[in-house]
Design an enzyme around this catalytic site. Structure first.
Site, short mmCIF file in Angstrom:
data_model
loop_
_atom_site.label_atom_id
_atom_site.label_comp_id
_atom_site.label_asym_id
_atom_site.label_seq_id
_atom_site.Cartn_x
_atom_site.Cartn_y
_atom_site.Cartn_z
N ASP A 175 0.87 -1.16 0.00
CA ASP A 175 0.00 0.00 0.00
C ASP A 175 0.92 1.22 0.00
O ASP A 175 2.09 1.13 0.34
CB ASP A 175 -0.92 -0.01 1.23
CG ASP A 175 -2.18 0.83 1.03
OD1 ASP A 175 -2.18 1.68 0.11
OD2 ASP A 175 -3.15 0.64 1.78
N TRP A 176 0.38 2.36 -0.39
CA TRP A 176 1.22 3.54 -0.63
C TRP A 176 1.87 4.03 0.67
O TRP A 176 1.22 4.57 1.54
CB TRP A 176 0.38 4.63 -1.27
CG TRP A 176 0.39 4.62 -2.77
CD1 TRP A 176 0.62 5.69 -3.58
CD2 TRP A 176 0.17 3.52 -3.67
NE1 TRP A 176 0.57 5.32 -4.92
CE2 TRP A 176 0.29 3.99 -4.99
CE3 TRP A 176 -0.10 2.16 -3.47
CZ2 TRP A 176 0.16 3.18 -6.10
CZ3 TRP A 176 -0.25 1.34 -4.59
CH2 TRP A 176 -0.12 1.84 -5.88
#
Length: 755
Positions: free
Chosen positions: A231-232
């Site tokens: 995930d970012w």
């Protein structure tokens, strides 16, 4: 095209290989022009494209391209319709090809542990079976267009509070039965191109560097073939992550982590083969898209109509007293509430779509209908305005019926934070109460990404749960209200009476850790087992027609765990309009092999029926349908014994049932010791006879060696008491109560253990 990826990798420099393992920017992967490795783009999201080319950001602060917002997962899961979800995936896949997007960042399948989670609107269900089936259908649809998906967020990401550092503390059985199966089903039935690991820790280890999660479970147990991306900003320790099975870091870290990878290879702390394998997995997916690039037209108008159809198939009619719905064109109807004109149809954050058009309910009603509009309350804040309220009450009084468009403003639920309560804005509840004083014929339409408390539930005549309907949701609402479409959605989550009823209520949020103390008792598994009152149960939804269930047939009522059973049931439309019914199959474990929920969803099928028509619905059950995860076996275990097959219109509306008897060859290994009870020996077929012998000797000793007992003793020691005491009697107690020596007992234990 067959490419020799190993050859390409052998020609790459260490810097190029390390570079392939992180993003070029927010949305692009790196290219290596000299080797013909193209730059590809990934894009949110699970219910439509949020493509940003020039300026990258994570939460949608910069404008993205004009696109189509389909119904978010909170609504589309209520369709209970695999073919519909596959069609939605195909459409989004075509849109991705039209916009040169290689991977769509979705679907999001995290379980709805609490109604407070800020991203619940992006998630399908509280039930892992439903979430997995719907996700697999969507993934198959997208990937049929040679565009990848990134199923997320793996795993146990069930809140936004401290989401980048919090540790989800859950036992393995709970993870395997509740929080993993949607991901597992997606792998086994659809093989998503990529997985996105979550921000949080799981039992103290970050998901991004959790080898058990990313390699042992995902690849070795389930057979995942693609690559795992973060995930970012979810990477904690890049080298540890690479070793654990995290191939791609998104977005890049300005070369910082690439340098750490190169350094680790150079100093021997990271084997270069691990890096090579990661690069191969990434390249495999890059070329899967690049070699099947099929530019096409971006058919937004056509896709808008598809978004409307999906919304119509998914919205849930919760209440329809006195058949207040559907509305008739001849009736004077007042629409009240800002959402009638400005619908809330998507959530905030990374999945926010820049829609090319938006349909509202007010402008979508049939041309000959008699509708007046009063704002009543704004759509974007909790503000009671005396003047607006008075106008709304007046309009309601003058009408035959009133439809109040209520719901949660954007600020009430979004990515990044959790809700603090389950209430609607106070201004809405207040106005609903005031309107009910002058107009009993009141319908409420809800625009929300997660359940809300409904203090007026017993006083309104109709409730339509529209959830967040996508950009065409307003048109879908109008078509359902006026009977142009017969509603057929069923709740993919329980709506509790109040927040405090939720099983995670005492253990949600937390600081550094959040403990999943409710275990497998999530959603209806908890409410139904507790026999607790709910506002509306899981799987519930009304229609403008009625359905009868009959003729339950089971292909094999004495199966082994290796058999697949076919279950069929006849469904008849007993009303006078065409409609669709989502038939649900639940399994109840009656073996008492462990503590389990009252029932669990193990099958569903949606069927369309004309008035008077009957169709046979068939579903299949296998070992997994009856099994629970046994941590001792490290496997799914279906105990021998009776199971009830339940066919229902919801988890609380079971229409037909039949009992089967399963014979399982699986045996849980028994470790016998001084504190093993006689009851445990009785329950094991291998030790049952020995238990009988020990019990008879124990009872004889208790009786002074005599076969007869005095009348008063017989009254004091009942059969029930003896059975209960024997059941709980540890073997060591036979020294005190059975005349055995400790050496004798140890000898018996050794013999039994050898069986």
């Amino acid at each position: 095209m067959n490419r020799d990826l190993k050859k390409i990798i052998s020609q790459m420099t260490l810097e190029e290989k390390a570079g392939m393992c992180s993003g070029l920017d927010f949305w692009h992967l790196k290219s290596v022009e000299r080797l013909g490795i193209p730059e590809v783009m990934v894009s949110d999201g699970p219910h439509g494209l949020r493509k940003q080319d020039d300026k990258g950001d994570h939460l949608g602060m910069n404008d993205s391209i004009k696109a189509v917002c389909f119904p978010p997962a909170a609504l589309s899961a209520c369709s209970f319709d695999r073919s519909l979800m596959e069609a939605m995936g195909e459409t989004i896949g075509r849109e991705a090809q039209a916009n040169d997007v290689s991977v769509v960042l979705g679907p999001a399948v995290n379980i709805k542990r609490s109604p407070l989670c800020g991203r619940n609107f992006e998630y399908y269900s509280e039930d892992p079976y439903l979430a997995g089936e719907i996700a697999a259908a969507f993934i198959n649809g997208v990937q049929s267009q040679n565009v990848g998906t990134s199923i997320k967020h793996f795993a146990a990401n069930n809140q936004e509070y401290h989401r980048m550092s919090n540790s989800s503390e859950a036992d393995e059985r709970t993870l395997r039965e509740i929080y993993f199966p949607a991901f597992e089903t997606a792998v086994k039935k659809a093989q998503p191109y990529t997985f996105m690991c979550s921000y949080n820790q799981i039992n103290g280890t970050f998901a991004s560097e959790n080898k058990w999660l990313l390699t042992d479970v995902l690849r070795n147990d389930w057979g995942f073939e693609g690559y795992v991306m973060s995930d970012w900003g979810a990477v904690n320790d890049r080298v540890k992550g690479l070793e654990a099975g995290l191939e791609l870091e998104m977005p890049g870290s300005n070369g910082t982590n690439d340098a750490l990878i190169m350094e680790a290879v150079k100093n021997g702390t990271l084997k270069e083969e691990v890096l090579d394998q990661a690069v191969e997995r990434i390249l495999n997916i890059i070329y899967k898209y690049a070699d099947h690039r099929t530019p096409q037209e971006f058919t937004m108008e056509k896709d808008h109509e598809e978004a409307r159809r999906i919304a119509e198939e998914s919205m849930v009619l919760l209440k329809n007293t006195d058949q207040i719905l559907p509305l008739k064109a001849s009736e004077k109807v007042a629409f009240v509430g800002g959402f009638a004109k400005k619908p809330r149809f998507q959530g905030g954050g990374s999945s926010h779509i820049n829609c090319f058009k938006i349909a509202n309910a007010l402008e979508s009603v049939p041309a000959d209908s008699q509708v007046t509009y009063a704002e009543g309350f704004p759509a974007d804040k909790d503000l009671y305005d005396e003047k607006l309220a008075a106008e709304a009450v007046q309009a309601a009084k003058a009408a035959d019926k009133v439809v109040i468009f209520a719901g949660l403003p954007d600020s009430f639920e979004s990515e990044g934070y959790d809700r603090s309560h389950m209430r609607l804005p106070e201004c809405q509840n207040r106005l609903i109460g005031e309107i009910l004083e002058v107009q009993p014929n009141t319908v409420v339409v809800l625009h929300n990404g997660s359940p809300v408390e409904m203090p007026w539930i017993n006083d309104v005549k109709g409730i339509l749960e529209a959830y967040l309907g996508g950009q065409a949701g307003g048109a879908a609402v109008a078509n359902i209200l006026y009977g142009i479409v017969n509603p057929s959605g069923k709740l993919a989550e329980t709506i509790p009476v109040k927040l405090a009823d939720n099983p995670s209520y005492l253990n949600f949020g937390g600081g550094d850790k959040v403990e999943y103390r409710e275990g497998v008792f999530v959603g209806y598994r908890y409410y139904d087992t507790k026999q607790m009152e709910v506002a509306y149960p899981f799987g519930y939804g009304l229609s403008y027609t009625t359905f009868a269930y009959s003729n339950l047939q089971i292909s094999n009522t004495n199966p082994t765990e290796k058999d697949t059973i076919t279950v069929s049931v006849d469904v008849t439309n007993t009303g006078n309009v065409a409609g669709k019914e989502a038939v649900q199959l639940y399994v109840k474990d009656m073996t008492a092999s462990t503590i389990r929920p009252e029932k669990e969803l193990k099958g569903f099928e949606k069927v369309q029926l004309a008035p008077g028509e009957t169709k046979t619905v068939t579903m299949e059950l296998d070992k997994r349908s009856f099994a629970w995860y046994n941590t001792q076996l490290q496997d799914w275990y279906a105990a021998s014994g009776k199971y009830e097959i339940l066919i229902g219109a919801s988890s609380r509306d079971i229409r037909l049932s039949e009992t089967i008897e399963l014979s399982s060859s699986q045996v849980i290994p028994m470790h016998i010791h001084m504190n093993t009870t006689l009851g445990e020996l009785f329950n094991n077929p291998n030790t049952k006879e020995a238990a009988k012998e020990l019990t008879s000797r124990y009872l004889a000793a208790m009786n002074g060696g005599s076969d007869t007992a005095s009348e008063s003793a017989a009254e004091a020691i009942t059969e029930e008491m003896v059975a209960a005491m024997t059941d709980s009697m540890p073997l060591r107690s036979l020294c005190s109560f059975g005349g055995f020596s400790r050496a004798e007992i140890q000898e018996i234990i050794d013999k039994l253990q050898a069986l």
